[in-house]
Design an enzyme around this catalytic site. Structure first.
Site, PDB file in Angstrom:
ATOM      1  N   ARG A 176       0.817  -1.218   0.000  1.00 43.68           N
ATOM      2  CA  ARG A 176       0.000   0.000   0.000  1.00 43.68           C
ATOM      3  C   ARG A 176       0.839   1.250   0.000  1.00 43.68           C
ATOM      4  O   ARG A 176       1.817   1.326   0.735  1.00 43.68           O
ATOM      5  CB  ARG A 176      -0.811   0.065   1.298  1.00 43.68           C
ATOM      6  CG  ARG A 176      -2.053  -0.684   1.275  1.00 43.68           C
ATOM      7  CD  ARG A 176      -2.873  -0.325   2.503  1.00 43.68           C
ATOM      8  NE  ARG A 176      -3.657  -1.508   2.824  1.00 43.68           N
ATOM      9  CZ  ARG A 176      -3.569  -2.179   3.944  1.00 43.68           C
ATOM     10  NH1 ARG A 176      -2.767  -1.764   4.905  1.00 43.68           N
ATOM     11  NH2 ARG A 176      -4.302  -3.243   4.117  1.00 43.68           N
ATOM     12  N   ARG A 249       3.595 -28.235   5.814  1.00 42.07           N
ATOM     13  CA  ARG A 249       4.575 -27.591   6.649  1.00 42.07           C
ATOM     14  C   ARG A 249       4.056 -27.704   8.076  1.00 42.07           C
ATOM     15  O   ARG A 249       2.879 -27.413   8.337  1.00 42.07           O
ATOM     16  CB  ARG A 249       4.708 -26.120   6.223  1.00 42.07           C
ATOM     17  CG  ARG A 249       5.894 -25.421   6.809  1.00 42.07           C
ATOM     18  CD  ARG A 249       7.190 -25.996   6.300  1.00 42.07           C
ATOM     19  NE  ARG A 249       8.331 -25.300   6.904  1.00 42.07           N
ATOM     20  CZ  ARG A 249       9.463 -25.897   7.225  1.00 42.07           C
ATOM     21  NH1 ARG A 249       9.637 -27.187   7.011  1.00 42.07           N
ATOM     22  NH2 ARG A 249      10.451 -25.196   7.748  1.00 42.07           N
ATOM     23  N   GLU A 300       6.642 -19.183  17.661  1.00 38.52           N
ATOM     24  CA  GLU A 300       6.177 -20.099  16.618  1.00 38.52           C
ATOM     25  C   GLU A 300       7.362 -20.494  15.745  1.00 38.52           C
ATOM     26  O   GLU A 300       7.990 -19.651  15.124  1.00 38.52           O
ATOM     27  CB  GLU A 300       5.103 -19.388  15.795  1.00 38.52           C
ATOM     28  CG  GLU A 300       4.466 -20.250  14.742  1.00 38.52           C
ATOM     29  CD  GLU A 300       3.282 -19.542  14.076  1.00 38.52           C
ATOM     30  OE1 GLU A 300       2.497 -18.848  14.773  1.00 38.52           O
ATOM     31  OE2 GLU A 300       3.151 -19.672  12.854  1.00 38.52           O
ATOM     32  N   TYR A 348      -4.777 -23.837   1.142  1.00 37.23           N
ATOM     33  CA  TYR A 348      -4.345 -22.795   2.085  1.00 37.23           C
ATOM     34  C   TYR A 348      -5.552 -21.873   2.290  1.00 37.23           C
ATOM     35  O   TYR A 348      -5.665 -20.827   1.696  1.00 37.23           O
ATOM     36  CB  TYR A 348      -3.164 -22.042   1.458  1.00 37.23           C
ATOM     37  CG  TYR A 348      -2.376 -21.098   2.356  1.00 37.23           C
ATOM     38  CD1 TYR A 348      -2.817 -20.729   3.620  1.00 37.23           C
ATOM     39  CD2 TYR A 348      -1.173 -20.579   1.912  1.00 37.23           C
ATOM     40  CE1 TYR A 348      -2.069 -19.864   4.411  1.00 37.23           C
ATOM     41  CE2 TYR A 348      -0.420 -19.710   2.691  1.00 37.23           C
ATOM     42  CZ  TYR A 348      -0.871 -19.359   3.931  1.00 37.23           C
ATOM     43  OH  TYR A 348      -0.134 -18.494   4.700  1.00 37.23           O
ATOM     44  N   ASP A 350      -8.362 -19.505   4.190  1.00 35.94           N
ATOM     45  CA  ASP A 350      -8.661 -18.589   5.287  1.00 35.94           C
ATOM     46  C   ASP A 350      -9.996 -19.021   5.899  1.00 35.94           C
ATOM     47  O   ASP A 350     -10.808 -19.671   5.237  1.00 35.94           O
ATOM     48  CB  ASP A 350      -8.761 -17.153   4.772  1.00 35.94           C
ATOM     49  CG  ASP A 350      -7.384 -16.562   4.481  1.00 35.94           C
ATOM     50  OD1 ASP A 350      -6.414 -16.955   5.152  1.00 35.94           O
ATOM     51  OD2 ASP A 350      -7.279 -15.713   3.584  1.00 35.94           O
TER      52      ASP A 350
HETATM   53  N1  UDP Z   1       5.681 -12.977   4.762  1.00 26.54           N
HETATM   54  C1  UDP Z   1       6.956 -12.453   4.816  1.00 26.54           C
HETATM   55  N2  UDP Z   1       7.300 -11.654   5.855  1.00 26.54           N
HETATM   56  C2  UDP Z   1       6.446 -11.357   6.853  1.00 26.54           C
HETATM   57  C3  UDP Z   1       5.150 -11.902   6.813  1.00 26.54           C
HETATM   58  C4  UDP Z   1       4.802 -12.714   5.747  1.00 26.54           C
HETATM   59  O1  UDP Z   1       7.753 -12.685   3.929  1.00 26.54           O
HETATM   60  O2  UDP Z   1       6.830 -10.645   7.788  1.00 26.54           O
HETATM   61  C5  UDP Z   1       5.351 -13.855   3.612  1.00 26.54           C
HETATM   62  C6  UDP Z   1       5.709 -15.307   3.878  1.00 26.54           C
HETATM   63  O3  UDP Z   1       6.138 -15.869   2.659  1.00 26.54           O
HETATM   64  C7  UDP Z   1       4.390 -15.912   4.290  1.00 26.54           C
HETATM   65  C8  UDP Z   1       3.423 -15.144   3.391  1.00 26.54           C
HETATM   66  O4  UDP Z   1       3.975 -13.836   3.336  1.00 26.54           O
HETATM   67  O5  UDP Z   1       4.357 -17.288   4.059  1.00 26.54           O
HETATM   68  C9  UDP Z   1       2.003 -15.115   3.855  1.00 26.54           C
HETATM   69  O6  UDP Z   1       1.937 -14.545   5.140  1.00 26.54           O
HETATM   70  P1  UDP Z   1       0.636 -14.621   6.027  1.00 26.54           P
HETATM   71  O7  UDP Z   1       0.803 -13.697   7.145  1.00 26.54           O
HETATM   72  O8  UDP Z   1      -0.539 -14.502   5.154  1.00 26.54           O
HETATM   73  O9  UDP Z   1       0.762 -16.109   6.549  1.00 26.54           O
HETATM   74  P2  UDP Z   1      -0.087 -16.876   7.659  1.00 26.54           P
HETATM   75  O10 UDP Z   1      -0.585 -15.873   8.632  1.00 26.54           O
HETATM   76  O11 UDP Z   1      -1.152 -17.621   6.912  1.00 26.54           O
HETATM   77  O12 UDP Z   1       0.914 -17.786   8.269  1.00 26.54           O
END
Ligand code: UDP
Length: 366
Positions: A176, A249, A300, A348, A350
């Site tokens: 953004r 994973r 985590e 994957y 939501d």
């Molecule tokens: N991601 C990243 N840096 C961050 C957060 C997310 O590179 O600080 C990338 C990473 O590849 C991750 C993807 O964005 O797998 C999707 O993130 P999201 O937060 O949607 O993942 P979730 O919450 O489902 O684990």
């Protein structure tokens, strides 16, 4: 005559919504759950009045008004807005990638300056048609942000190089050119007041649920009890892994109680360098604006996964998608069995999409 109209295997969002809707339509449902609690991965455990997201942080967000109105029939939502902070070796950056991130990274002040910086880095990298996550990320937000905020985090998270990962994963995140730290673009967002268990309990209210029952192990005893089976477990496990196993994973959580009121000042802090072994630290109380004198945090850690471990993220690469397609073919031939949810559809997902899908399936059947 079967004893039940539906035998629902799994009490996560798909199973719970399906059961609720079918009960409302006058159908008799039995829900089987192999864990000792319902709710799938949205389940929370309460300690000192802090709800701990035991299977990873879940933040509800949606733009689907039907789904939003639906969940609001069962619980109210607080006005939590997810605004994670990225910690790169002690440097803090706002997420998702927005003007606050760009200003901190480059000292730029205007959207035009930020766009110019990103365009310059994209040009230097020479990417025209992004083919993997690395190329997609660099072409979206440039090399600096890719290097500090994406590469390490993503490679830890997925245990693979960014050049071997599909581009769609990074497209989940907004980019953004405004000073807006809301992680999601969706119209509606929040955490259920009273927690996710309250939502699940409301959905399953009045429905027979048996926990601690592993359908795949006790199929003979259960499969003839109902006209139709709704299976929400892993699809490959359903078929006895006959074609091989789909990859996931895994995650490993380390939860700690701290004698302090506020540990990190935000619910989600991502550790984006490669050296820190965890990907994020969740401070659960902040999801609900908690004011307790103590706090609980969870580190985590992404983990390699083998069949039998708790499955978290489907690894949707070409190899696994091809294998899933074969299982999906088998599933189609399976009479009177509906496969739904993250594990059965190997998706994957939501939360809102799972709910939307369950509602759609029910609608198609009634
Ligand atoms: N991601 C990243 N840096 C961050 C957060 C997310 O590179 O600080 C990338 C990473 O590849 C991750 C993807 O964005 O797998 C999707 O993130 P999201 O937060 O949607 O993942 P979730 O919450 O489902 O684990």
């Amino acid at each position: 005559m079967s004893m039940y109209d539906f035998l629902i295997v799994g009490s996560g969002l798909f199973g719970a919504v399906f059961a609720h809707e079918m009960k409302a339509a006058g159908k008799k449902c039995l829900v089987l759950e192999r864990r000792d609690h319902t709710g799938g991965n949205v389940y929370c455990e309460e300690k000192e009045s802090i709800r701990i997201h035991r299977y990873g942080a879940h933040i509800f967000h949606t733009s689907d008004k039907t789904v939003w109105d639906y969940v609001n029939r069962f619980v109210e939502f607080n006005n939590y807005i997810n605004s994670p902070v990225a910690n790169y070796k002690g440097e803090l950056y706002n997420l998702p990638f927005n003007m606050n991130t760009f200003a901190r990274m480059w000292g730029v002040v205007t959207p035009a300056e930020a766009a110019a910086k990103i365009a310059e880095q994209r040009k230097e990298a020479g990417i025209t048609d992004p083919k993997n996550l690395e190329e997609q990320a660099i072409s979206l937000i440039g090399t600096d942000i890719y290097t500090k905020l994406i590469k390490g985090y993503t490679e830890k998270q997925w245990g693979r190089s960014c050049t071997e990962l599909p581009a769609f994963i990074i497209k989940r995140l907004p980019v953004r050119y405004t000073f807006d730290n809301n992680y999601f673009n969706d119209r509606y967002q929040g955490i259920p007041v009273g927690g996710y268990n309250k939502l699940i309990d409301a959905l399953l209210s009045g429905i027979e649920v048996r926990t601690g029952v592993d359908y795949n192990k006790e199929r003979a005893a259960y499969q003839d009890m109902a006209e139709t089976i709704v299976y929400t477990g892993p699809i490959d496990e359903y078929f006895g892994y006959t074609l091989g196993n789909l990859e996931y994973r895994g995650l490993h959580f380390e939860t700690e109680r701290l004698e302090e009121q506020n540990h990190q000042g935000v619910a989600v802090m991502n550790y984006t360098d490669r050296g820190t072994p965890w990907t994020r630290i969740i401070e659960h109380k902040h999801f609900e604006f908690g004011t307790q004198p103590v706090t609980y945090i969870t580190r985590e850690y992404p983990a390699d996964w083998k069949p039998g471990d708790e499955a978290y993220y489907p690894v949707n690469n070409d190899k696994n998608q091809a294998l899933y397609a074969k299982y999906a073919e088998l599933a189609k031939k399976e009479k009177n069995v509906i496969f739904g949810g993250r594990l059965a559809e190997y998706k994957y997902y939501d939360m809102d999409d799972v709910i939307g899908r369950a509602l759609e399936v029910v609608k198609g059947m009634l």
